[in-house]
Design a protein around this motif. Structure first.
Motif, mmCIF file in Angstrom:
data_model
loop_
_atom_site.group_PDB
_atom_site.id
_atom_site.type_symbol
_atom_site.label_atom_id
_atom_site.label_comp_id
_atom_site.label_asym_id
_atom_site.label_seq_id
_atom_site.Cartn_x
_atom_site.Cartn_y
_atom_site.Cartn_z
ATOM 1 N N PRO A 167 97.890 -34.732 -30.406
ATOM 2 C CA PRO A 167 99.210 -34.086 -30.323
ATOM 3 C C PRO A 167 100.126 -34.630 -31.415
ATOM 4 N N THR A 168 101.027 -33.797 -31.890
ATOM 5 C CA THR A 168 102.060 -34.277 -32.800
ATOM 6 C C THR A 168 103.167 -34.939 -31.988
ATOM 7 N N MET A 169 104.038 -35.687 -32.666
ATOM 8 C CA MET A 169 105.153 -36.315 -31.959
ATOM 9 C C MET A 169 106.074 -35.258 -31.355
ATOM 10 N N THR A 170 106.172 -34.095 -31.991
ATOM 11 C CA THR A 170 106.974 -33.004 -31.428
ATOM 12 C C THR A 170 106.364 -32.515 -30.128
ATOM 13 N N GLU A 171 105.035 -32.414 -30.076
ATOM 14 C CA GLU A 171 104.368 -31.956 -28.852
ATOM 15 C C GLU A 171 104.392 -33.013 -27.758
ATOM 16 N N LEU A 172 104.514 -34.284 -28.143
ATOM 17 C CA LEU A 172 104.613 -35.369 -27.169
ATOM 18 C C LEU A 172 106.028 -35.565 -26.644
ATOM 19 N N ALA A 173 107.002 -34.887 -27.257
ATOM 20 C CA ALA A 173 108.410 -35.242 -27.047
ATOM 21 C C ALA A 173 108.886 -35.099 -25.612
ATOM 22 N N TYR A 174 108.330 -34.135 -24.857
ATOM 23 C CA TYR A 174 108.822 -33.896 -23.496
ATOM 24 C C TYR A 174 107.665 -33.767 -22.523
ATOM 25 N N SER A 175 107.903 -34.253 -21.287
ATOM 26 C CA SER A 175 106.939 -34.077 -20.205
ATOM 27 C C SER A 175 107.373 -32.901 -19.335
ATOM 28 N N PRO A 176 106.426 -32.119 -18.831
ATOM 29 C CA PRO A 176 106.799 -31.002 -17.962
ATOM 30 C C PRO A 176 107.585 -31.486 -16.750
ATOM 31 N N GLY A 177 108.765 -30.898 -16.560
ATOM 32 C CA GLY A 177 109.561 -31.179 -15.370
ATOM 33 C C GLY A 177 110.434 -32.413 -15.467
ATOM 34 N N VAL B 281 98.059 -26.373 -25.243
ATOM 35 C CA VAL B 281 98.732 -25.097 -25.023
ATOM 36 C C VAL B 281 100.090 -25.362 -24.391
ATOM 37 N N VAL B 282 100.934 -24.331 -24.388
ATOM 38 C CA VAL B 282 102.271 -24.459 -23.809
ATOM 39 C C VAL B 282 102.176 -24.583 -22.283
ATOM 40 N N ALA B 283 102.856 -25.594 -21.764
ATOM 41 C CA ALA B 283 102.969 -25.733 -20.309
ATOM 42 C C ALA B 283 104.222 -25.023 -19.810
ATOM 43 N N SER B 284 105.334 -25.198 -20.528
ATOM 44 C CA SER B 284 106.584 -24.531 -20.157
ATOM 45 C C SER B 284 107.469 -24.455 -21.391
ATOM 46 N N ALA B 285 108.359 -23.479 -21.401
ATOM 47 C CA ALA B 285 109.324 -23.313 -22.483
ATOM 48 C C ALA B 285 110.631 -22.848 -21.877
ATOM 49 N N GLU B 286 111.556 -23.785 -21.719
ATOM 50 C CA GLU B 286 112.841 -23.447 -21.113
ATOM 51 C C GLU B 286 113.856 -24.510 -21.496
ATOM 52 N N GLY B 287 115.116 -24.115 -21.505
ATOM 53 C CA GLY B 287 116.201 -25.055 -21.790
ATOM 54 C C GLY B 287 116.112 -25.675 -23.167
ATOM 55 N N GLY B 288 115.542 -24.942 -24.116
ATOM 56 C CA GLY B 288 115.424 -25.474 -25.460
ATOM 57 C C GLY B 288 114.285 -26.452 -25.647
ATOM 58 N N ARG B 289 113.454 -26.604 -24.620
ATOM 59 C CA ARG B 289 112.336 -27.531 -24.689
ATOM 60 C C ARG B 289 111.025 -26.775 -24.522
ATOM 61 N N THR B 290 110.043 -27.143 -25.301
ATOM 62 C CA THR B 290 108.687 -26.657 -25.100
ATOM 63 C C THR B 290 107.822 -27.861 -24.761
ATOM 64 N N THR B 291 107.122 -27.791 -23.636
ATOM 65 C CA THR B 291 106.210 -28.864 -23.249
ATOM 66 C C THR B 291 104.782 -28.357 -23.350
ATOM 67 N N TYR B 292 103.845 -29.299 -23.522
ATOM 68 C CA TYR B 292 102.455 -28.935 -23.777
ATOM 69 C C TYR B 292 101.533 -29.596 -22.761
#
Length: 690
Positions: free
Chosen positions: A462-472, A516-527
């Motif tokens: 994963p890139t650091m951008t893809e690691l940036a947020y956890s789902p939920g 793959v995308v887990a969620s995309a909301e509130g300006g955040r995309t999680t993987y």
């Protein structure tokens, strides 16, 4: 395959053009084997684009101008300098929403990708490029994690009597470009200097940009056995970001912009500088190669995340990205021929070390009711990603057989040092390690016909951008695993007559734990790691000097890229068999070039691309298929020490309205980035040789 494709292919084979120098049936490359060899003799897919193809009749602004002619690559110009080109290789990198990921970018031996696989093609300087090599397939995995393919740019050496040059160009949508350069050299030393500035109002509203690039190269030969090159480059860019459009907004006005882009004045600035040193030395029959580099990158980006979304969560990182990056590293390689073995045997032992450290802050993109300004601090951390990769390769040519084999140990470490503790401590680290072997075998059926097979294991962190947020929960998602792939390729390389080269390759790629995308909301995309994928395809390229004045080029790609498992994304089940978004099933590029005399050349280019899905479910409106044609001409005149040149281009001759690129899985449904209608470019240049 749609019925119109055979007809379109036949039309494209016959009308396309460039120079008079003839087809180089055995261009030399270093990608893959790491030792200079004819691409015709190597058991993998590799293409070399020469200086003529890069520069003749081309603006020299974006790598998409020349990379379109390489089968297996999908190069989409977003018409948005804030997000850079979108490039994928056999489907790797297609999900990138900005920049290039999943493909290793290298310039003069210096990585243009960070160790986590995120790169920027905008740092390539096309004015100084001598050639571009594109490696695809299993052997690319020997370039490390996130190497679904490799694109290498090699700058030319300053040579000949001292020369100064200048150029100026105008184009549609307020495009203006100026360039100054100088070069010279002899067998012992040489220099090359180039500086350019680009301004454009952009095709769409709120898409203006200014880009300044500088490049300098000094090479010397201290003695008969060694060579040293010092290379400096920088990129300074300010650009508005028009964001993507919904389908309805695109149909209403392709030049329009999402209202939130104007409300928040979405924009991005980049200040990138780097210095590199290459050193080579012959030690008897062996060769030592080494590279050292270091640089800085400053990025400030204003996004369109709504004010209420940021205020609703204590863990939100804000709508302004602001980071200072320091990057550095080096490589060391030893190439050793072994005369005791029959045939021609060489082993290569190497070590690559790369570090990228971001001092990253996030701010609210508002102050009170004023939008698009830097507000309160919401994120403060040090993000570090590093890699240390040893590798061993063997290159063996024995009679009609050629063997290439290699093994690389990949070690990538991602570390976060959270200094914004008001919402908790998200510090942590994750280390990814894997061995990636690759093997290729070629047999020469005749001197003019070679067949090969290759296989390899790939590894994509994963890139650091893809690691940036956890789902939920927010915070870094250090539980993400890398995706792994197994790749197979079989191909033929043929020389047909005195001036025609044909390459054909069939490939299959199995990927586990696809990100793959887990969620995309509130300006955040999680993987998430949630899928297996299957990619099967055919690549075909034909380059032919038809006669003294006519030359034709064709590149055809057929790619089926599908999910091989059910998975859940954004709360929706994605069934097996859905197509990977961002990957067209069919791409055809053709060119017919005409050079009736020295000093004049003209060409017709054609590009067909089938529809492109924009989300994992394949339910949103796909970007429709399209075919566009471009025309270019180049004129040159010599007068004593002076050389004068003029370039003319008309792109999208038939004024087609189409989607040039897509933003995969955009959480707001703004997937589509329209391409310009008919547009023009006119440039003039001169050079004086002392």
């Amino acid at each position: 395959m749609p019925r119109r494709l055979p007809l379109l292919s036949s039309l494209l084979i016959a009308p396309f053009a460039t120079a008079a120098s003839g087809v180089d049936l055995q261009p030399l490359v270093v990608s893959g084997s790491r030792s200079e060899a004819a691409g015709f003799d190597l058991p993998f897919s590799v293409d070399s684009l020469d200086r003529r193809q890069i520069s003749e009749g081309q603006p020299g602004i974006n790598a998409s101008e020349v990379l379109q002619r390489v089968p297996g690559l999908v190069v989409q110009n977003r018409q948005n300098y804030a997000q850079d080109l979108q490039i994928s290789s056999r489907g790797f990198g297609a999900r990138s929403t900005f920049g290039v990921r999943g493909i290793k970018l290298i310039a003069d031996g210096i990585p243009a990708s960070t160790p986590d696989g995120q790169g920027q093609a905008a740092t390539f300087n096309l004015d100084t490029a001598e050639r571009i090599e594109v490696l695809r397939g299993p052997m690319a995995t020997l370039y490390g994690s996130n190497a679904g393919g490799v694109i290498q740019v090699f700058s030319r050496d300053g040579a000949g009597p001292p020369q100064v040059s200048a150029g100026s160009a105008l184009g549609s949508d307020g495009l203006r470009r100026e360039r100054l350069g100088a070069q010279g050299g002899n067998e012992q030393a040489g220099f090359l200097i180039d500086s350019s500035r680009l301004d454009t109002d952009g095709y769409r509203d709120h898409s203006s940009a200014r880009r300044e690039q500088n490049f300098a190269k000094l090479h010397v030969k201290p003695d008969a056995d060694s060579r040293l090159a010092l290379i400096y480059s920088d990129l300074n860019q300010q650009s508005d970001d028009p964001l993507g459009l919904s389908w309805d907004a695109y149909r209403a006005d392709p030049r329009s912009v999402a209202p939130v882009a104007l409300q928040f004045n979405t924009r991005k600035s980049i200040d990138h500088r780097q210095l590199g040193l290459n050193y080579e030395r012959d030690v008897g029959a062996a060769r030592l190669q080494s590279t050292l580099y270091a640089g800085t990158r400053r990025v400030v980006q204003y996004q369109s995340i709504p004010r209420a979304v940021q205020l609703a969560s204590a863990t939100h990182a804000g709508g302004v990205i602001d980071f200072d990056r320091d990057f550095y590293g080096g490589s060391l390689r030893w190439l050793q021929p072994v005369e005791a073995l029959p045939g021609e045997f060489e082993w290569v032992l190497g070590l690559d070390y790369d570090v990228s450290e971001d001092d990253r802050q996030g701010y609210e993109n508002f102050v009170g009711t004023q939008l698009g300004v830097k507000g309160r601090l919401r994120r403060d951390e040090i993000d570090t990603v590093s890699s240390l990769d040893p590798y061993l390769q063997a290159n063996w040519r024995l009679g009609d057989w050629t063997l290439q084999a290699g093994l690389r140990h990949n070690r990538v470490e991602a570390e976060v040092d959270d200094r914004f503790l008001a919402n908790g401590d998200d510090s942590g680290s994750r280390t990814y390690q894997r061995n990636t072997p690759a093997l290729g075998v070629m047999y020469a059926f005749t001197p003019e016909l070679h067949g090969y097979m290759s296989a390899g294991k790939g590894f994509e962190t994963p890139t650091m951008t893809e690691l940036a947020y956890s789902p939920g929960a927010g915070g870094f998602n250090l539980g993400l695993d890398p995706s792994t792939s197994t790749q197979y390729e079989i191909g033929l390389k043929a020389r047909l007559g005195a001036g025609t080269r044909l390459n054909a390759a069939l490939f299959e790629i199995h990927t586990d734990d696809e990100l793959v995308v887990a969620s995309a909301e509130g300006g955040r995309t999680t993987y998430q790691n949630a899928a297996r994928t299957l990619r099967q395809g055919l690549e075909l390229s034909l380059d032919s000097q038809l006669n003294e004045h006519w030359r034709a080029n064709l590149a055809y790609t057929r790619l089926s890229a599908t999910y091989d498992d059910d998975f859940v994304s954004n709360g929706q089940t994605i069934p097996k068999g859905r197509h990977l978004p961002g990957v067209p099933g069919t791409t055809v590029y053709g060119e017919l070039a005409w050079q009736p005399r020295q000093g004049f050349s003209s060409a017709l280019e054609g590009l067909y691309r089938s529809q492109v899905y924009v989300d994992d479910s394949n339910q949103a409106k796909p970007a429709p298929s399209y075919a566009v044609f471009n025309w270019r001409a180049r004129f040159e005149q010599q007068l004593d020490h002076w050389t004068f040149g003029q370039t003319l281009r008309l792109d999208n001759l038939l004024d087609r309205e189409y989607i040039g690129s897509v933003i995969v899985a955009d959480g707001n449904g703004r997937y589509y980035e329209p391409a310009p209608g008919r547009n023009w470019y006119a440039g003039a240049d001169l050079a004086y040789r002392f």
